[in-house]
Design a protein around this motif. Structure first.
Motif, PDB file in Angstrom:
ATOM      1  N   ALA A 187       0.826  -1.200   0.000  1.00 24.86           N
ATOM      2  CA  ALA A 187       0.000   0.000   0.000  1.00 24.86           C
ATOM      3  C   ALA A 187       0.864   1.255   0.000  1.00 24.86           C
ATOM      4  O   ALA A 187       0.591   2.218  -0.728  1.00 24.86           O
ATOM      5  CB  ALA A 187      -0.930  -0.003   1.218  1.00 24.86           C
ATOM      6  N   VAL A 188       1.926   1.255   0.820  1.00 28.05           N
ATOM      7  CA  VAL A 188       2.829   2.414   0.887  1.00 28.05           C
ATOM      8  C   VAL A 188       3.554   2.599  -0.439  1.00 28.05           C
ATOM      9  O   VAL A 188       3.684   3.717  -0.947  1.00 28.05           O
ATOM     10  CB  VAL A 188       3.832   2.250   2.042  1.00 28.05           C
ATOM     11  CG1 VAL A 188       4.818   3.408   2.063  1.00 28.05           C
ATOM     12  CG2 VAL A 188       3.102   2.152   3.382  1.00 28.05           C
ATOM     13  N   ASP A 189       4.003   1.492  -1.033  1.00 32.59           N
ATOM     14  CA  ASP A 189       4.711   1.579  -2.316  1.00 32.59           C
ATOM     15  C   ASP A 189       3.791   2.103  -3.413  1.00 32.59           C
ATOM     16  O   ASP A 189       4.234   2.841  -4.313  1.00 32.59           O
ATOM     17  CB  ASP A 189       5.261   0.211  -2.713  1.00 32.59           C
ATOM     18  CG  ASP A 189       6.435  -0.213  -1.834  1.00 32.59           C
ATOM     19  OD1 ASP A 189       7.025   0.671  -1.184  1.00 32.59           O
ATOM     20  OD2 ASP A 189       6.735  -1.419  -1.794  1.00 32.59           O
ATOM     21  N   SER A 190       2.521   1.745  -3.364  1.00 32.91           N
ATOM     22  CA  SER A 190       1.578   2.211  -4.392  1.00 32.91           C
ATOM     23  C   SER A 190       1.359   3.712  -4.293  1.00 32.91           C
ATOM     24  O   SER A 190       1.185   4.385  -5.310  1.00 32.91           O
ATOM     25  CB  SER A 190       0.241   1.474  -4.251  1.00 32.91           C
ATOM     26  OG  SER A 190      -0.415   1.824  -3.037  1.00 32.91           O
ATOM     27  N   ILE A 191       1.385   4.258  -3.072  1.00 34.83           N
ATOM     28  CA  ILE A 191       1.254   5.700  -2.896  1.00 34.83           C
ATOM     29  C   ILE A 191       2.458   6.410  -3.503  1.00 34.83           C
ATOM     30  O   ILE A 191       2.317   7.386  -4.248  1.00 34.83           O
ATOM     31  CB  ILE A 191       1.114   6.056  -1.401  1.00 34.83           C
ATOM     32  CG1 ILE A 191      -0.189   5.495  -0.830  1.00 34.83           C
ATOM     33  CG2 ILE A 191       1.169   7.568  -1.199  1.00 34.83           C
ATOM     34  CD1 ILE A 191      -0.308   5.663   0.667  1.00 34.83           C
TER      35      ILE A 191
END
Length: 432
Positions: A82-86
């Motif tokens: 999720a953090v990488d997608s942001i």
């Protein structure tokens, strides 16, 4: 929400009324002040205007304090995907986007981030302000309608408007009345894709606090400057002699003055009233009202960062309000990023799982934090990491520390093998 002609007409009337004050707030940020516009000019006299734009200075300072360090994102549940997608979605953004958003919010006390999908299919955002847009909210703060007013290049006559609802985007030409043009576009998001960065009311703005003081400061400073320019503070006094203009030119060329009899020439200092005390008082009030610190005043060489933080307490509180407003706006951005990713790639992340950290670019005492932790061994390691300004994510730092400790433990075991407690030590056989 139904968009009626009567509603749009009422919104336009309120928008035009409020736009007057927002236009003036932008004027003062740009240095186009009332004192500059209305400065009294005297014919055949010096009419210099000493322009000191404190409003722009303080707004840029606050934007730099809050946005020079990058925003960090982490997951409460450790969801790295999720953090990488942001981070991947934000690659499309300008590095200065957050700073510009906060700057506009400080000028008008609020600004808007309008989210959309650009022509390349990437998630993007456009900065809007109350000067060029209108937002309608219910009693609970939910956005019911958003209108962006704009002009097209090379068309300085017509005003256009895009009206955003929960399920549609309607296009209008506004020349007194709203006339719909083009087809209605669908809103792919679940709600109106607008984030609000609201710092406070207009009465709390730097414009409201400083506009009068800045006008008085610039007017007094300009008067003093022009007085010096006109009079040059000194006069050449001739006693018992009256040189002609030609003689004056000769004196100036040769740097000598000749008199006869009881003639005398000397400089006379002007006995004018000093404006220094007035200027200092006004400047001090400006800094106090803005809750900023005048770094032009020298600090002692042994001033610690803790003492500096104490001096900057009011500034820290002011920056804290800015960071809170930015964080609220970024939460909404993440919500719509996850909606965009769900539509595009089918991912299913929750924006509520994301932790946003904005670290202000202000002095901090990491040595003091180390001393506190060394004297309080019962403080958890995770809490301790949060005291250091250079650690963005205490959770990630704790995990990294655990990995390093585990690796070091395995390495020590390999380098220094130990004999198990229950093992039998073989007898030593004496050599014959």
């Amino acid at each position: 929400m139904e968009v009626s002609t009567e509603l749009l007409k009422a919104i336009k009337i309120e928008y035009d009324t409020k736009k007057i004050i927002y236009d003036k707030m932008l004027r003062y940020y740009d240095g186009d002040t009332d004192s500059k516009r209305n400065y009294k000019k005297i014919k055949s006299r010096s009419n210099l205007f000493a322009d000191n734009n404190y409003i722009m200075k303080f707004i840029q300072e606050e934007a730099n304090y809050c946005c020079l360090n990058k925003v960090t994102y982490s997951s409460h549940t450790g969801n790295k995907a999720a953090v990488d997608s942001i981070r991947l979605a934000l690659r499309n953004y300008s590095e200065g986007y957050n700073k510009e958003l906060l700057k506009q919010a400080l000028i008008f006390q609020e600004a808007y981030s309008l989210h959309y999908i650009n022509s390349n299919g990437d998630f993007a955002s456009l900065i809007c302000t109350p000067q060029n847009s209108y937002i309608l909210q219910d009693d609970f703060g939910n956005i019911q309608l958003f209108i962006r007013f704009f002009k097209k290049k090379f068309n300085t006559v017509d005003v256009f408007a895009d009206v955003y609802t929960d399920d549609s985007i309607i296009h209008y030409k506004v020349n007194g009345t709203f006339v719909q043009i083009g087809d209605i576009d669908g809103n792919i998001f679940s709600s109106i894709p607008v984030g609000i960065c609201k710092i406070g009311s207009i009465s709390e703005s730097l414009y409201s606090k400083l506009s009068g003081l800045e006008d008085a400061y610039c007017t007094n400073l300009s008067d003093q400057t022009n007085l010096n320019s006109d009079l040059r503070t000194k006069y050449l006094h001739f006693k018992n002699c009256d040189p002609s203009p030609e003689q004056m030119d000769t004196m100036k060329e040769n740097a000598t003055i000749t008199t006869s009899g009881e003639g005398d020439v000397r400089w006379v200092q002007s006995t004018e009233v000093s404006f220094e005390s007035t200027i200092n008082i006004l400047q001090d009030n400006i800094y106090q009202q803005a809750s900023h610190l005048n770094f032009n005043n020298p600090l002692s060489s042994n001033t610690s960062s803790l003492a500096l933080q104490g001096t900057m307490m009011a500034m820290n509180q002011k920056v804290g309000d800015d960071i809170t407003a930015m964080t609220d706006c970024l939460k909404v951005r993440i919500k719509f990023i996850f909606e965009y990713l769900k539509i595009k790639v089918g991912s299913d992340f929750s924006w509520k799982d994301i932790l946003i950290k904005i670290t202000a670019n202000i002095p901090s005492d990491n040595l003091l934090a180390s001393q506190i932790l060394s004297q309080n061994p019962n403080i958890s390691r995770k809490t301790g990491y949060g005291l250091y300004s250079f650690i963005d994510s205490p959770e990630a730092e704790e995990k990294q520390k655990d990995l390093e400790d585990k690796a070091n433990s395995i390495g020590n075991d390999l380098l220094n093998p130990t004999i198990p407690v229950n093992s039998t030590v073989p007898d030593v056989v004496e050599a014959k």
